[in-house]
Design an enzyme around this catalytic site. Structure first.
Site, PDB file in Angstrom:
ATOM      1  N   ASP A 282      44.232  57.258  56.051  1.00  0.00           N
ATOM      2  CA  ASP A 282      42.789  57.453  56.141  1.00  0.00           C
ATOM      3  C   ASP A 282      42.355  58.231  54.887  1.00  0.00           C
ATOM      4  OD1 ASP A 282      40.209  57.354  56.899  1.00  0.00           O
ATOM      5  OD2 ASP A 282      40.488  58.185  58.898  1.00  0.00           O
TER       6      ASP A 282
HETATM    7  C1  BGC Z   1      37.277  57.211  58.342  1.00  0.00           C
HETATM    8  C2  BGC Z   1      37.818  55.807  58.480  1.00  0.00           C
HETATM    9  C3  BGC Z   1      37.232  54.903  57.430  1.00  0.00           C
HETATM   10  C4  BGC Z   1      37.489  55.498  56.078  1.00  0.00           C
HETATM   11  C5  BGC Z   1      36.949  54.677  54.943  1.00  0.00           C
HETATM   12  C6  BGC Z   1      37.374  57.723  56.927  1.00  0.00           C
HETATM   13  O1  BGC Z   1      36.729  58.933  56.751  1.00  0.00           O
HETATM   14  O2  BGC Z   1      37.983  58.073  59.212  1.00  0.00           O
HETATM   15  O3  BGC Z   1      37.557  55.332  59.770  1.00  0.00           O
HETATM   16  O4  BGC Z   1      37.768  53.628  57.553  1.00  0.00           O
HETATM   17  O5  BGC Z   1      36.899  56.776  56.011  1.00  0.00           O
HETATM   18  O6  BGC Z   1      35.590  54.714  54.901  1.00  0.00           O
END
Ligand code: BGC
Length: 758
Positions: A282
């Site tokens: 993530d």
């Molecule tokens: C979120 C994810 C997301 C990623 C990319 C993160 O902060 O937890 O769910 O896919 O950002 O935007």
């Protein structure tokens, strides 16, 4: 029969051989490519960068242009089409081996045609429509440069304070697994190499929904029995459905952050579940391991790679430290090669090596996006996602005549209909509730509107409400006094035959980094509602929100309540179809609505205690000041018609081994309107080697009945429905008594007992 069987086996064999031949071709291609790549370039493939356009954290990466030229970027996330195109040009024309970039985006509930938030969609209890939503999203996104989506989010959530409850399918592992499968199938189709299918990414692996106190990014601490039985099944379902990638979560598991957790990413995901795709972190999750207390950037980056992480999102820990770790012998070239190969395989399977621009299709962007069929599907899905919570005095459905006063800060909002995650969401086509009532009501209906109140007057909330995404608006500081706004609203209401109060939460109050300690309707909005009720006019409350809310006061005082969620592009039209009775509501909640935040976590499939609640016995498991029961239980939702359930009939009361049990109820539509009912099957295993939930959803069926019509509903129950992970994490069923429940929600059920011996 034999001929058929032989033909089937031959077909299987042929498709197996075809896959093998394709894999061999891919392996040869990648062997050749990797033999030419330097270590730096291989590490470059593991680097997922942001364009800085839509972000959910700090933008650590810089000098994107130079890195692209040097082959130090493998993919880019959440970029606009022009910036994707420009970056691809550099990668293809200027980088050493012309390796195409992988472009990903959070296409979570639609691309431009926005569907309801995932929590709402799960309330349809309809897997073919879930799949359809993902198929449409894939068709639209792949015409606009996207080959990879960060969906499905399948985190089981039992805490509505957590804003990200909006992004998943609720609290049930079985239903969550069905949704996970349907969405993966919708995005990826049967053939990932087509230019209108995209790679899915199941997230957030794992257990992210169990953040303590519902506070985003917080600690998770859980027994293995709970993980295996309640939290892991939806991720596994996505893997079984062939999901191409997995995203790690921000939380720790047994003290080790997911991103550096070898047990999670290798022992469980790859060795036990057989996952073959790649793992991405993530957003800056490698770097965040420093704050978790696992060491400096070099240490945590090596830990993540060794654990089974292949791609580093935004943080550049891999890019800046892996070479040094290799030189120091902390990791091997094989560790880097394995990860690099997995990324190249994904690009190969998506067809990017044959044509890097195949997902930038200006023609398809004109013909496949926001088409009338897509909008029709969005309307149908939105309508089916909404849940009628109350309709005691049958104010609903409304007549298509007279004057309707729409009152409330969300009554004429378009932005708040599209919910969290709608980067590309075509806002101009969104219908507000006011628009919907006008569109669907026709010329005999007069629709008035007054705002009535601000969203909140809580200064802390106003200060913190900082939306990331285009489309999300900050709740505004009151400019006109609450009294004045209320006065205007009452004047408007006085002119109407019925009041539709549209209250709740704006899009920016749920989703990522949007936890709330108080999930009731904000005081200023509640005061408005009280004033509207005091007019004596009939009031219908329409809720726009992304999480279950505490609605005890509203339930006690308002006779009609519709949970409309953030319903997407067609939200307002969908609300109107329900309010006017063009569509008879059939949605059922997939997450419990508590009476009070003090009860959280509150979920239907809890264990029994040794002292089950007895209101007359002090020394039992309960609160002194409030009931244990929720306001609206899991599975709950009303219709404009009524249904009667007969007692359950079984084909046998005692079963041997693997015999199939058939449980039957007769369902009758006892009302005056045709309607659909979600008939739900729950099972309890009251005598087992470990304590088992008081009920677990095992199946459901959705049935349409005309007024007066009856239908026998049969459920086949096999030993597969009885299996669970015991304390040795062995997955099996245990003989003994089982209680079968069938009903219209997890509370209102018929029940009977059965015995099964081994
Ligand atoms: C979120 C994810 C997301 C990623 C990319 C993160 O902060 O937890 O769910 O896919 O950002 O935007």
């Amino acid at each position: 029969m034999d001929m058929k069987r032989t033909a089937f086996i031959l077909l299987l064999l042929a498709s197996f051989l075809k896959i093998q031949a394709q894999d061999e071709k891919m392996n040869l291609f990648i062997d050749d490519l990797m033999s030419k790549m330097t270590t730096d370039e291989k590490i470059g493939q593991l680097n997922l960068t942001t364009s800085g356009e839509y972000v959910t954290g700090s933008t650590i990466n810089d000098k994107v242009q130079q890195k692209l030229q040097a082959g130090k970027i493998g993919g880019m996330l959440n970029a606009s089409l022009p910036s994707m195109k420009a970056s691809m040009d550099v990668a293809i024309k200027e980088s050493p081996h012309h390796i195409p970039l992988l472009f990903g985006m959070d296409v979570i509930h639609g691309y431009q045609t926005i569907f309801p938030i995932p929590l709402a969609m799960s309330c349809m209890w309809d897997m073919s429509l879930e799949e359809k939503s993902a198929r449409i999203a894939a068709r639209e996104a792949t015409a606009n440069g996207i080959a990879w989506t960060y969906s499905p989010m399948v985190d089981i959530a039992r805490d509505p304070r957590w804003g990200r409850i909006a992004e998943g399918a609720g609290e049930d592992p079985w239903l969550g697994s069905q949704v996970a499968k349907a969405l993966v199938k919708g995005y990826q189709g049967n053939d990932l190499s087509l230019d209108n299918t995209m790679m899915a990414c199941v997230k957030h692996f794992a257990l992210y929904g169990a953040a303590e106190a519902g506070r985003d990014y917080n600690t998770v601490d859980m027994s293995r029995v709970s993980m295996y039985n309640y939290y892991l099944p939806p991720y596994k379902a996505a893997v079984d459905a062939g999901v191409g990638s997995v995203m790690t979560s921000f939380n720790v598991i047994d003290g080790v952050p997911s991103t550096g957790n070898h047990w999670l990413l290798t022992d469980l995901l790859r060795n036990q579940w057989g996952f073959k795709g790649f793992v991405v972190t993530d957003y800056t999750a490698v770097n965040e391991m420093i704050n978790h207390g696992l060491g400096d950037l070099q240490t945590v980056s090596a830990l993540a790679l060794k654990a089974g992480t292949d791609m580093d999102m935004v943080g550049e820990g891999f890019l800046t430290t892996l070479k040094k770790s290799l030189d120091e012998g902390r990791i091997t070239i094989n560790d880097i090669d394995i990860a690099c190969r997995r990324i190249l395989e994904a690009k190969y399977k998506l067809g990017l090596f044959s044509d890097p621009y195949r997902y930038m299709n200006a023609e398809r962007a004109k013909t496949d996006v926001m088409t009338p069929e897509n909008l029709k599907a969005a309307r149908e899905i939105a309508t089916r996602s909404m849940v009628l919570l109350k309709n005691d005095k049958h104010i609903l459905p409304l007549k298509k005549s007279g004057t309707i006063a729409v009152i409330g800060p969300l009554g004429d909002s378009k932005n708040d209909m599209i919910g969290t995650w709608a980067f590309a969401g075509g806002k101009d086509k969104v219908s507000s509730v006011v628009d919907g009532l006008k569109n669907i009501g026709g010329s005999a209906v007069k629709v008035l509107y007054a705002k009535g109140s601000e969203l909140t007057d809580n200064p802390v909330l106003l200060k913190n409400d900082s939306p990331f995404f285009p489309g999300q608006k900050k709740a505004s500081e009151p400019v006109i006094s609450s009294e004045q706004l209320r006065k205007e609203a009452i004047q408007t209401a006085e002119k109407a035959d019925v009041i539709v109060a549209v209250l709740g939460e704006p899009s920016s109050w749920s989703g990522e980094a949007s936890s709330m300690s108080d999930i009731s309707i904000q005081k200023v909005q509640q005061n408005l509602l009280k004033a509207l009720l005091a007019t004596g006019k009939p009031v219908v409350l329409v809720l726009i929100n992304g999480r279950p809310m505490t609605l005890a006061w509203e339930d006690a005082n308002v006779s009609s309540i519709l949970e409309a969620w953030a319903g997407g592009t067609e939200a307002g039209n969908a609300v109107a179809s329900i309010l006017f009775g063009d569509y008879n509501p059939s949605g059922k909640l997939t997450t419990t609505f508590p009476l009070s935040v003090g009860q959280i976590p509150l979920y239907y499939n809890h264990l029994n205690t040794g002292r089950p609640m007895d209101p007359n016995n002090k020394f039992t498991s309960k609160y002194l000041d409030i009931s244990n029961n929720p306001l609206y239980p899991f599975g709950y939702g009303l219709s404009y018609t009524t249904f009667d359930y007969s007692d359950i009939k079984l084909n046998k009361n005692r079963l041997n081994g693997d015999e199939t049990l058939i449980a039957t109820v007769t369902l009758t539509n006892t009302g005056k309107m045709a309607g659909e009912e979600v008939v739900q099957l729950y099972i309890q295993d009251p005598e087992a080697s470990i304590s088992r939930p008081v009920k677990e959803l095992k199946n459901f069926t959705k049935v349409m009945l005309q007024p007066g019509e009856k239908k026998d509903i049969n459920f086949e129950i096999t030993t597969n429905d009885l299996k669970f992970y015991n304390s040795d994490l062995k997955y099996d069923w245990e003989p003994g008594e089982f209680i079968i429940y069938i009903g219209s929600n997890s509370r209102d059920v018929k029940s009977t007992k059965v015995n099964r011996v081994k």
